[in-house]
Design an enzyme around this catalytic site. Sequence first.
Site, short mmCIF file in Angstrom:
data_model
loop_
_atom_site.label_atom_id
_atom_site.label_comp_id
_atom_site.label_asym_id
_atom_site.label_seq_id
_atom_site.Cartn_x
_atom_site.Cartn_y
_atom_site.Cartn_z
N GLU A 168 0.79 -1.24 0.00
CA GLU A 168 0.00 0.00 0.00
C GLU A 168 0.82 1.29 0.00
O GLU A 168 0.56 2.20 0.77
CB GLU A 168 -0.97 -0.02 1.19
N ASN A 209 2.05 -5.15 -3.18
CA ASN A 209 0.64 -5.45 -2.90
C ASN A 209 -0.13 -4.16 -2.60
O ASN A 209 0.34 -3.32 -1.83
CB ASN A 209 0.60 -6.37 -1.67
N HIS A 246 -10.51 -5.79 -2.62
CA HIS A 246 -11.62 -5.64 -1.66
C HIS A 246 -12.71 -4.88 -2.41
O HIS A 246 -12.63 -3.67 -2.58
CB HIS A 246 -11.17 -4.83 -0.44
N GLU A 275 -6.34 -10.54 -1.43
CA GLU A 275 -7.19 -10.31 -0.25
C GLU A 275 -8.65 -10.21 -0.67
O GLU A 275 -9.41 -9.37 -0.16
CB GLU A 275 -6.77 -9.02 0.47
N ASP A 277 -12.38 -10.03 -1.23
CA ASP A 277 -13.70 -10.11 -0.60
C ASP A 277 -14.64 -9.21 -1.40
O ASP A 277 -14.21 -8.23 -1.99
CB ASP A 277 -13.71 -9.80 0.90
O1 9MR Z 1 -7.93 -7.89 8.18
C1 9MR Z 1 -6.94 -7.16 8.88
C2 9MR Z 1 -7.51 -6.66 10.18
O2 9MR Z 1 -7.76 -7.73 11.06
C3 9MR Z 1 -6.55 -5.68 10.83
O3 9MR Z 1 -7.16 -5.08 11.95
C4 9MR Z 1 -6.11 -4.63 9.85
C5 9MR Z 1 -5.07 -3.74 10.46
O4 9MR Z 1 -4.51 -2.87 9.57
O5 9MR Z 1 -5.59 -5.21 8.69
C6 9MR Z 1 -6.51 -6.00 8.02
O6 9MR Z 1 -5.92 -6.53 6.83
C7 9MR Z 1 -5.56 -5.56 5.86
C8 9MR Z 1 -4.31 -6.06 5.18
O7 9MR Z 1 -3.31 -6.31 6.12
C9 9MR Z 1 -3.84 -5.07 4.14
N1 9MR Z 1 -4.88 -4.72 3.21
C10 9MR Z 1 -6.13 -4.31 3.80
C11 9MR Z 1 -6.62 -5.36 4.79
C12 9MR Z 1 -7.98 -4.99 5.33
O8 9MR Z 1 -7.90 -3.82 6.08
#
Ligand code: 9MR
Length: 472
Positions: A168, A209, A246, A275, A277
């Site tokens: 990101e 990513n 997402h 990722e 969804d």
């Molecule tokens: O799903 C993850 C969530 O449990 C955490 O609280 C969060 C913290 O930043 O991260 C979420 O996963 C993220 C991933 O690491 C990077 N891309 C976005 C995902 C959804 O927020």
Amino acid sequence: MKHRTAPSRRRAALTAGVAGVVALATTLAGGVALSTTAQAAESTLGAAAAQSGRYFGTAISASRMSDSTYINIANREFNMITAENEMKMDATEPSQGQFNFTNGDRILNWALQNGKQVRGHALAWHSQQPGWMQNMSGSTLRQAMINHINGVAGHYKGKIHSWDVVNEAYADSGGGRRDSNLQRTGNDWIEVAFRTARAADPGAKLCYNDYNTDNWTWAKTQGVYNMVKDFKARGVPIDCVGFQSHFNSGSPYPSNYRTTLQNFADLGVDVQITELDIEGSGTTQAETYRKVVQDCLAVTRCNGITVWGVRDTDSWRASGTPLLFDGNGNKKAAYTATLEALNAGSTSTPSPTPTTPSPTPTTPSASPTASPTTPQPSGACAATLRIVNNWGSGYQAEVSVKANQAISGWTTQFTLSGSTLSQVWNGSLTSSGSTHTVRNVSWNGNLGAGQTATYGFTANGSAPSSSTVTCS
Ligand code: 9MR
């Protein structure tokens, strides 16, 4: 959502698979050697994806692993695992220089013991930094990032299929970099992260990513595309791009998604959906999942798909019910569409007919990714080797072992002249001169008929344009 019974679901998938073969045979009438036997439809996502050499994964949370419904679904359906939070910077280096791999190891060991592969997530990111790092800047932060990558990628060396090296790093609009403490250390922080990761774990594919990079017309997509293009031109070691994907009403599945995946792949990188969804329900949601799967299957370098959680209730966006299983662990319509698409897609890969083995090695390919070897037509198993990354003075190869019948161990052998093996993972190597024998390791020897195990290696020297691998 009405839960369909297993037999009716299997029938539906099989019907779709057969329809796919008929359609393909019609399209390709003549010319292409095509297996006339329809493959039996697979009944799990991982096995269905494996038919075309791809994986189907999920994110796992260590805190849910004692939930038997959760872990049983994860074990049954998926063959690639991402730690949802446990390999992030804050989790793995809570105090500077003091690494904690307890939860990351728990997920990784469970995955490997159950014959799955692991995506590493994520080595360098502006978010989820430990407190000690958040206020750092300049060369101190740059060095801390390098130490972190060495510590984490070094710990997991040889065990990770692909690492999200940088996560990101692009701004949501405008097509430029996101402002962050890491960005302020200098624009070269991303390539430094990739070079550090390559040295720490030469066997892992290294990915960039990001999210909202799915729509080809969006500035953010173009920004990332230009970075990857530049990295490839300058030899920065990048192997893959992860599309988080997402999807929701604000960031919907774009009709040009396949174009985006293909355009990135054409730069010479693998693409992975990392990722996935999709918020929604019912048929609309199911059909969007189907399209995403079809798009990945249409792009040769799309290695696989990972969904961001098991059940709707496990999702970071639980209220959007974006996953494939409902809160009770029942398969949703989205699951059925996904499985059908995976099963249908597998039949669209033309394969050599079993009765007419090609007598000569495949034609050497001019492209840096050598064409896969011709599978051995008979015997308990068949193996194919492909070059997944080639940096001139060395290369990384992947060997897929496919069982033609249930087997409890496998031995592959190949000869490489002009290069020496430096590292093997997911396999046990013995070498005699230029002849290399790689056997299964403890957790990937048992394969059911049609199942595939994969191992990899890095080598110094020049990559073979094709190589025959025997399997017994
Ligand atoms: O799903 C993850 C969530 O449990 C955490 O609280 C969060 C913290 O930043 O991260 C979420 O996963 C993220 C991933 O690491 C990077 N891309 C976005 C995902 C959804 O927020």
